[in-house]
Design an enzyme around this catalytic site. Structure first.
Site, mmCIF file in Angstrom:
data_model
loop_
_atom_site.group_PDB
_atom_site.id
_atom_site.type_symbol
_atom_site.label_atom_id
_atom_site.label_comp_id
_atom_site.label_asym_id
_atom_site.label_seq_id
_atom_site.Cartn_x
_atom_site.Cartn_y
_atom_site.Cartn_z
ATOM 1 N N SER A 130 79.597 56.060 58.777
ATOM 2 C CA SER A 130 79.072 54.972 59.791
ATOM 3 C C SER A 130 79.646 53.616 59.368
ATOM 4 O O SER A 130 81.005 53.703 59.171
ATOM 5 C CB SER A 130 77.629 55.157 60.013
ATOM 6 N N HIS A 153 81.974 57.705 63.532
ATOM 7 C CA HIS A 153 81.318 57.953 65.133
ATOM 8 C C HIS A 153 81.267 56.736 65.868
ATOM 9 O O HIS A 153 80.976 55.593 65.128
ATOM 10 C CB HIS A 153 80.128 58.751 64.912
#
Length: 278
Positions: A130, A153
């Site tokens: 992340s 993501h």
């Protein structure tokens, strides 16, 4: 009288406890530093390399539950400032094993690392997921362990969400900040990074891609696959190169400078007013 004299002599014999000098900060015990910041001091001699760990979840403006393993950005940023202004520190090594966390806190740490004048090396040893991806690529040189992974993501938002177009525009701008930073500090292209970010079917019940160590290097996200040994060798090599460059620059500055004299060559000289003599 004898009792009083004995008491006064005992007071004279006792030595006052050592007090830190004015302006000096008392040394933090090793166990307390380990518990509070996860930092340990090397026994004997000071190193010219400062090691920093970013583990667990990056805590931002909200305090996470006590059972979460967190790294507080208000602890990391002052350490980076102290390392930058300490003349004895010549390089930084950042160990990453994080699941991500607060987007703005992670970007703040990444920007701090990227803006440092001293060489930095990051190592992803377990996971750099992340918002840990921008931190991993923010250094001068980046390594990833062969078994480590990085999850790419889109950003997420929890809590109260206002269902208006402006909310989507805000999230899109936040996403572009992350994309621009990663692309500008690594060799991956914007198209490749967005393709990995919005890929479906790679993650269960989610959008994105889990990139392994060798794949991260192949995509240009990280510089090389390696561990602590390779990272220290690379950091020491960069430090030595900086020393040589500074030494050459210092020699050039100390070289005698002979100003050009136009009168010696017969060329016209300027007066104080800037006019040429007749």
């Amino acid at each position: 009288m004898e009792q009083y004299s004995n008491l006064s002599s005992r007071n004279e014999e006792t030595e006052a406890p050592d007090q830190p000098e004015i302006g000096q900060r008392p040394a933090l015990p090793a166990m307390e530093a380990l518990q509070q910041l996860g930092q340990t001091s090397m026994p004997g001699g000071e190193s010219n390399i400062f090691c920093m760990t970013i583990i667990g979840q990056i805590e931002g403006h909200l305090i996470l539950p006590p059972q979460n393993k967190t790294t507080k950005y208000e602890h990391i940023i002052p350490q980076l400032v102290a390392a930058e202004q300490n003349p004895r520190i010549e390089g930084l090594m950042i160990l990453l094993n994080t699941v991500g966390g607060d987007v703005e806190a992670g970007l703040a740490i990444a920007e701090m690392i990227a803006s440092m004048s001293k060489p930095t090396v990051t190592i992803v040893i377990g996971g750099g997921h992340s918002i840990g991806v921008p931190i991993a690529v923010s250094s001068t040189y980046s390594y990833i362990a062969e078994s480590a992974t990085m999850t790419i993501h889109p950003i997420r938002m929890n809590g109260l969400v206002i269902g208006v177009p402006q909310t989507f525009e805000y999230m899109e701008k936040m996403q572009e900040r992350v994309v621009r930073f990663v692309v500008s500090h690594s060799r991956i292209t914007e198209e490749q990074f967005k393709e990995l970010m919005f890929k479906t079917g790679e993650l269960n019940r989610d959008i994105g891609t889990a990139v392994g160590g060798a794949d991260a290097v192949k995509y240009g996200l990280m510089d090389a696959v390696g561990g602590i040994g390779e990272a220290l060798k690379q950091l020491n090599a960069i430090i030595e190169t900086r020393r040589q460059q500074n030494g050459i620059a210092g020699i050039q500055q100390q070289a005698p400078y002979a100003p050009f004299s136009p009168s010696a060559t017969g060329a016209p000289t300027e007066t104080l007013s800037g006019e040429l003599p007749q």
